[in-house]
Design a protein around this motif. Structure first.
Motif, PDB file in Angstrom:
ATOM      1  N   HIS A 172      -8.861  -7.658   2.155  1.00  0.00           N
ATOM      2  CA  HIS A 172      -7.566  -7.037   1.885  1.00  0.00           C
ATOM      3  C   HIS A 172      -7.723  -6.027   0.752  1.00  0.00           C
ATOM      4  O   HIS A 172      -8.170  -6.387  -0.343  1.00  0.00           O
ATOM      5  CB  HIS A 172      -6.534  -8.093   1.498  1.00  0.00           C
ATOM      6  CG  HIS A 172      -6.020  -8.885   2.655  1.00  0.00           C
ATOM      7  ND1 HIS A 172      -6.795  -9.799   3.339  1.00  0.00           N
ATOM      8  CD2 HIS A 172      -4.802  -8.893   3.262  1.00  0.00           C
ATOM      9  CE1 HIS A 172      -6.076 -10.349   4.309  1.00  0.00           C
ATOM     10  NE2 HIS A 172      -4.868  -9.805   4.292  1.00  0.00           N
ATOM     11  N   ILE A 173      -7.345  -4.783   1.013  1.00  0.00           N
ATOM     12  CA  ILE A 173      -7.481  -3.757  -0.030  1.00  0.00           C
ATOM     13  C   ILE A 173      -6.154  -3.422  -0.702  1.00  0.00           C
ATOM     14  O   ILE A 173      -6.126  -2.904  -1.817  1.00  0.00           O
ATOM     15  CB  ILE A 173      -8.102  -2.470   0.535  1.00  0.00           C
ATOM     16  CG1 ILE A 173      -7.146  -1.790   1.527  1.00  0.00           C
ATOM     17  CG2 ILE A 173      -9.462  -2.745   1.163  1.00  0.00           C
ATOM     18  CD1 ILE A 173      -7.447  -0.323   1.747  1.00  0.00           C
ATOM     19  N   PHE A 174      -5.019  -3.736  -0.023  1.00  0.00           N
ATOM     20  CA  PHE A 174      -3.724  -3.351  -0.568  1.00  0.00           C
ATOM     21  C   PHE A 174      -2.652  -4.286  -0.037  1.00  0.00           C
ATOM     22  O   PHE A 174      -2.675  -4.670   1.133  1.00  0.00           O
ATOM     23  CB  PHE A 174      -3.374  -1.916  -0.165  1.00  0.00           C
ATOM     24  CG  PHE A 174      -2.091  -1.401  -0.756  1.00  0.00           C
ATOM     25  CD1 PHE A 174      -1.931  -1.277  -2.127  1.00  0.00           C
ATOM     26  CD2 PHE A 174      -1.037  -1.034   0.067  1.00  0.00           C
ATOM     27  CE1 PHE A 174      -0.743  -0.795  -2.677  1.00  0.00           C
ATOM     28  CE2 PHE A 174       0.156  -0.552  -0.460  1.00  0.00           C
ATOM     29  CZ  PHE A 174       0.299  -0.433  -1.845  1.00  0.00           C
ATOM     30  N   ALA A 175      -1.708  -4.661  -0.914  1.00  0.00           N
ATOM     31  CA  ALA A 175      -0.570  -5.496  -0.505  1.00  0.00           C
ATOM     32  C   ALA A 175       0.674  -4.991  -1.219  1.00  0.00           C
ATOM     33  O   ALA A 175       0.699  -4.894  -2.450  1.00  0.00           O
ATOM     34  CB  ALA A 175      -0.827  -6.958  -0.838  1.00  0.00           C
ATOM     35  N   LEU A 176       1.695  -4.666  -0.453  1.00  0.00           N
ATOM     36  CA  LEU A 176       2.961  -4.152  -0.973  1.00  0.00           C
ATOM     37  C   LEU A 176       4.084  -5.103  -0.599  1.00  0.00           C
ATOM     38  O   LEU A 176       4.239  -5.451   0.571  1.00  0.00           O
ATOM     39  CB  LEU A 176       3.234  -2.758  -0.380  1.00  0.00           C
ATOM     40  CG  LEU A 176       4.619  -2.146  -0.629  1.00  0.00           C
ATOM     41  CD1 LEU A 176       4.875  -1.961  -2.119  1.00  0.00           C
ATOM     42  CD2 LEU A 176       4.736  -0.814   0.121  1.00  0.00           C
ATOM     43  N   GLU A 177       4.861  -5.504  -1.586  1.00  0.00           N
ATOM     44  CA  GLU A 177       5.970  -6.433  -1.339  1.00  0.00           C
ATOM     45  C   GLU A 177       7.294  -5.799  -1.740  1.00  0.00           C
ATOM     46  O   GLU A 177       7.383  -5.092  -2.754  1.00  0.00           O
ATOM     47  CB  GLU A 177       5.764  -7.734  -2.127  1.00  0.00           C
ATOM     48  CG  GLU A 177       6.836  -8.777  -1.860  1.00  0.00           C
ATOM     49  CD  GLU A 177       6.437 -10.177  -2.304  1.00  0.00           C
ATOM     50  OE1 GLU A 177       7.294 -11.070  -2.256  1.00  0.00           O
ATOM     51  OE2 GLU A 177       5.279 -10.378  -2.702  1.00  0.00           O
ATOM     52  N   SER A 178       8.322  -6.065  -0.950  1.00  0.00           N
ATOM     53  CA  SER A 178       9.692  -5.669  -1.283  1.00  0.00           C
ATOM     54  C   SER A 178      10.518  -6.932  -1.453  1.00  0.00           C
ATOM     55  O   SER A 178      10.838  -7.603  -0.475  1.00  0.00           O
ATOM     56  CB  SER A 178      10.289  -4.784  -0.180  1.00  0.00           C
ATOM     57  OG  SER A 178      11.666  -4.527  -0.432  1.00  0.00           O
ATOM     58  N   ASP A 179      10.844  -7.264  -2.691  1.00  0.00           N
ATOM     59  CA  ASP A 179      11.631  -8.468  -2.978  1.00  0.00           C
ATOM     60  C   ASP A 179      12.496  -8.244  -4.216  1.00  0.00           C
ATOM     61  O   ASP A 179      12.532  -9.065  -5.126  1.00  0.00           O
ATOM     62  CB  ASP A 179      10.710  -9.679  -3.173  1.00  0.00           C
ATOM     63  CG  ASP A 179      11.497 -10.987  -3.336  1.00  0.00           C
ATOM     64  OD1 ASP A 179      12.698 -11.011  -2.980  1.00  0.00           O
ATOM     65  OD2 ASP A 179      10.918 -11.962  -3.849  1.00  0.00           O
ATOM     66  N   ALA A 180      13.159  -7.086  -4.251  1.00  0.00           N
ATOM     67  CA  ALA A 180      14.032  -6.794  -5.386  1.00  0.00           C
ATOM     68  C   ALA A 180      15.355  -6.189  -4.924  1.00  0.00           C
ATOM     69  O   ALA A 180      16.032  -5.497  -5.677  1.00  0.00           O
ATOM     70  CB  ALA A 180      13.327  -5.852  -6.366  1.00  0.00           C
ATOM     71  N   GLY A 181      15.705  -6.465  -3.667  1.00  0.00           N
ATOM     72  CA  GLY A 181      16.977  -5.998  -3.138  1.00  0.00           C
ATOM     73  C   GLY A 181      16.870  -4.692  -2.389  1.00  0.00           C
ATOM     74  O   GLY A 181      15.872  -3.970  -2.484  1.00  0.00           O
ATOM     75  N   GLY A 182      17.921  -4.375  -1.639  1.00  0.00           N
ATOM     76  CA  GLY A 182      17.940  -3.181  -0.807  1.00  0.00           C
ATOM     77  C   GLY A 182      18.614  -2.000  -1.468  1.00  0.00           C
ATOM     78  O   GLY A 182      19.214  -1.168  -0.791  1.00  0.00           O
ATOM     79  N   PHE A 183      18.521  -1.911  -2.783  1.00  0.00           N
ATOM     80  CA  PHE A 183      19.176  -0.826  -3.512  1.00  0.00           C
ATOM     81  C   PHE A 183      18.310   0.439  -3.509  1.00  0.00           C
ATOM     82  O   PHE A 183      17.204   0.455  -2.976  1.00  0.00           O
ATOM     83  CB  PHE A 183      19.466  -1.282  -4.944  1.00  0.00           C
ATOM     84  CG  PHE A 183      20.362  -2.487  -5.014  1.00  0.00           C
ATOM     85  CD1 PHE A 183      21.728  -2.364  -4.832  1.00  0.00           C
ATOM     86  CD2 PHE A 183      19.833  -3.752  -5.240  1.00  0.00           C
ATOM     87  CE1 PHE A 183      22.559  -3.468  -4.885  1.00  0.00           C
ATOM     88  CE2 PHE A 183      20.654  -4.867  -5.292  1.00  0.00           C
ATOM     89  CZ  PHE A 183      22.018  -4.732  -5.111  1.00  0.00           C
ATOM     90  N   THR A 184      18.822   1.523  -4.115  1.00  0.00           N
ATOM     91  CA  THR A 184      18.112   2.800  -4.144  1.00  0.00           C
ATOM     92  C   THR A 184      16.718   2.650  -4.733  1.00  0.00           C
ATOM     93  O   THR A 184      16.567   2.136  -5.848  1.00  0.00           O
ATOM     94  CB  THR A 184      18.896   3.824  -4.985  1.00  0.00           C
ATOM     95  OG1 THR A 184      20.207   3.970  -4.445  1.00  0.00           O
ATOM     96  CG2 THR A 184      18.193   5.176  -4.994  1.00  0.00           C
ATOM     97  N   PRO A 185      15.669   3.087  -4.019  1.00  0.00           N
ATOM     98  CA  PRO A 185      14.312   2.942  -4.557  1.00  0.00           C
ATOM     99  C   PRO A 185      14.093   3.868  -5.745  1.00  0.00           C
ATOM    100  O   PRO A 185      14.526   5.028  -5.738  1.00  0.00           O
ATOM    101  CB  PRO A 185      13.427   3.330  -3.370  1.00  0.00           C
ATOM    102  CG  PRO A 185      14.285   4.230  -2.533  1.00  0.00           C
ATOM    103  CD  PRO A 185      15.688   3.714  -2.686  1.00  0.00           C
ATOM    104  N   ARG A 186      13.398   3.342  -6.764  1.00  0.00           N
ATOM    105  CA  ARG A 186      13.056   4.139  -7.950  1.00  0.00           C
ATOM    106  C   ARG A 186      11.555   4.370  -8.075  1.00  0.00           C
ATOM    107  O   ARG A 186      11.125   5.266  -8.785  1.00  0.00           O
ATOM    108  CB  ARG A 186      13.567   3.460  -9.216  1.00  0.00           C
ATOM    109  CG  ARG A 186      15.075   3.280  -9.285  1.00  0.00           C
ATOM    110  CD  ARG A 186      15.787   4.611  -9.304  1.00  0.00           C
ATOM    111  NE  ARG A 186      17.221   4.445  -9.503  1.00  0.00           N
ATOM    112  CZ  ARG A 186      18.141   5.328  -9.091  1.00  0.00           C
ATOM    113  NH1 ARG A 186      17.744   6.408  -8.443  1.00  0.00           N
ATOM    114  NH2 ARG A 186      19.413   5.135  -9.315  1.00  0.00           N
TER     115      ARG A 186
END
Length: 465
Positions: free
Chosen positions: A347-361
């Motif tokens: 595995h070279i990269f892992a991206l997680e989204s777990d901070a809500g569906g609000f505007t990305p910063r």
């Protein structure tokens, strides 16, 4: 001298062409997400047709089956379920609580059991209350002043911290370990101020742990809304002899089998280099888990959809992983890492989204200095989309177990100011997710995956000892 100038001009023109190609691809990704993204519709079904997805529940299994069907429909190279044993805690009938200022004079307050708590005795628990701000204050009071009472943890999130996750981290230990610590001094139960920056009537649940406390000595633990906490604290100051009553019927049952849901596009050039993107499919049971973490799941699914929609074939193998049991056990994240290690997957990269569906910063990255310098060169590509934050920091709970010297871990960082208004509460529901913000987040994640796939990362040089 002339040859050197020609070389410099060729290098510069190559860089401009590469930038232009990347800009064009990223523009295609954002356009596709904002016009043809599927995430909002997927989230609508998860939230409104299935609802809260507590590990081990019927709804969690329905979510597994639904998301697998949707991944199957995308025409991926492979979709499968990864079995994992998860805890099964059930809330039971709704909790009830009141403040009693004198016999017969009561004021109801909103509470909810903390995940993993034991029930109150039959008929509920009523006792005097002692308020503390910290474990150190509890220790200073000692057994003589705590025994038989309900410990009320009332340390609020720090409103001066712009990072609301930092504010959360500054007080969440009272929720997670509060019952374990209070039981040492003979407390009868625990009430914890909800992890919420605003004042409202929603109690916020979350996981708690008894540590090494024997089963027979475990005490019930509940969260109280921030308005309820303010009322209880003020009332205690006026009359330290008030009593607090609460009743909850929660129960821990034996572990049950559940699944991580995984979909894969096999890499065209480097199939043995694996990138993953994901969120956690389970949620608490009070709301429908739209922000935490239905949003992250559907955004991650949409990454694969958007790459296919824009005609991009990843050079490296890309997986979406919908992890089970992040909220009260992290069993799914640990199982995925365990299987990956057994198979010697790279595995070279892992991206997680777990901070809500609000505007990305932007993103946070857990990686080497060398790789972070490379990542920073991509920042200008995101600035037209108002993505400005590329920082070193944590990634996500579910991808954390994959950490080693080779992998780059990352977390999507949306605007966090409203996140804890909904986190683990009854109002974490679909109507509080903005479609455009959700789709911008999916496009932002897809664009980063595209760049990682195209350019890769520098692997550390292994020196033989």
């Amino acid at each position: 001298m002339k040859n050197l100038l020609v070389i410099l001009l060729l290098c510069a023109s190559s860089y401009v062409l590469a930038q232009s190609a990347d800009e064009q691809q990223i523009k295609k990704i954002y356009d596709a997400s904002l016009t043809e993204g599927k995430g909002y519709d997927w989230l609508n079904y998860l939230s409104n047709q299935i609802g809260g997805r507590l590990s081990g529940s019927v709804q969690a299994q329905q979510a597994v089956e639904y998301t697998k069907r949707q991944l199957d429909s995308l025409g991926l190279d492979r979709v499968w379920l990864q079995p994992v044993m998860v805890p099964k805690w059930v809330r039971g009938v709704p909790e009830f609580a009141y403040i009693e200022t004198r016999p017969g004079l009561t004021t109801n307050v909103p509470i909810c059991a903390l995940g993993g708590s034991v029930a109150t005795p039959d008929g509920g628990l009523k006792a005097n209350v002692i308020e503390v701000q910290s474990f150190e204050e509890l220790e200073a009071l000692g057994t003589d002043r705590v025994r038989g009472k309900i410990v009320f943890y009332n340390r609020p999130m720090d409103p001066t911290l712009i990072s609301t996750f930092e504010a959360y981290g500054g007080c969440v230990n009272q929720r997670y370990s509060g019952a374990e610590q209070a039981a040492k001094y003979g407390a009868a139960g625990v009430i914890v101020r909800s992890m919420n920056l605003r004042l409202d009537d929603y109690p916020h649940t979350g996981s708690m742990n008894y540590g090494d406390t024997p089963v027979t000595q475990r005490i019930p633990a509940a969260a109280i809304s921030t308005n309820g906490a303010e009322l209880l604290s003020t009332t205690l100051k006026l009359n330290p002899n008030i009593q607090f009553y609460f009743n909850q019927n929660c129960k821990q049952l034996p572990d049950v089998e559940s699944y991580n849901v995984i979909g894969e596009i096999t890499g065209s050039e480097y199939p043995n280099e694996v990138m993953i993107v994901g969120g956690h499919l389970d949620s608490w049971d009070l709301g429908d888990g739209s922000h935490d973490d239905g949003a992250g799941c559907v955004q991650s699914m949409d990454v694969l959809h958007l790459l296919k929609k824009t005609g991009y074939q990843p050079k490296r193998t890309l997986r979406v992983v919908l992890f089970m049991n992040e909220e009260n056990g992290l069993r799914g994240g640990n199982k995925y890492a365990e299987v990956a290690k057994k198979k010697s997957e790279n595995h070279i990269f892992a991206l997680e989204s777990d901070a809500g569906g609000f505007t990305p910063r932007g993103f946070s990255f857990d990686c080497s200095d060398e790789n972070f310098k490379k990542i920073e060169t991509w920042k200008t590509l995101f600035e037209p989309y108002l993505i400005h934050m590329f920082v070193r920091g944590g990634s996500g709970a579910d991808v954390g177990p994959l950490k080693n010297e080779n992998i780059v871990l990352s977390g999507l960082r949306p605007d966090s100011q409203r996140y804890f208004d909904h986190h683990h509460a009854e109002n974490d529901t679909f109507e509080h997710v903005n479609k455009r913000e959700l789709q911008l987040g999916a496009a932002t994640m897809t664009s980063l995956i595209y760049l990682v796939d195209k350019y890769g990362f520098t692997q550390p040089i292994k020196v033989k000892g």
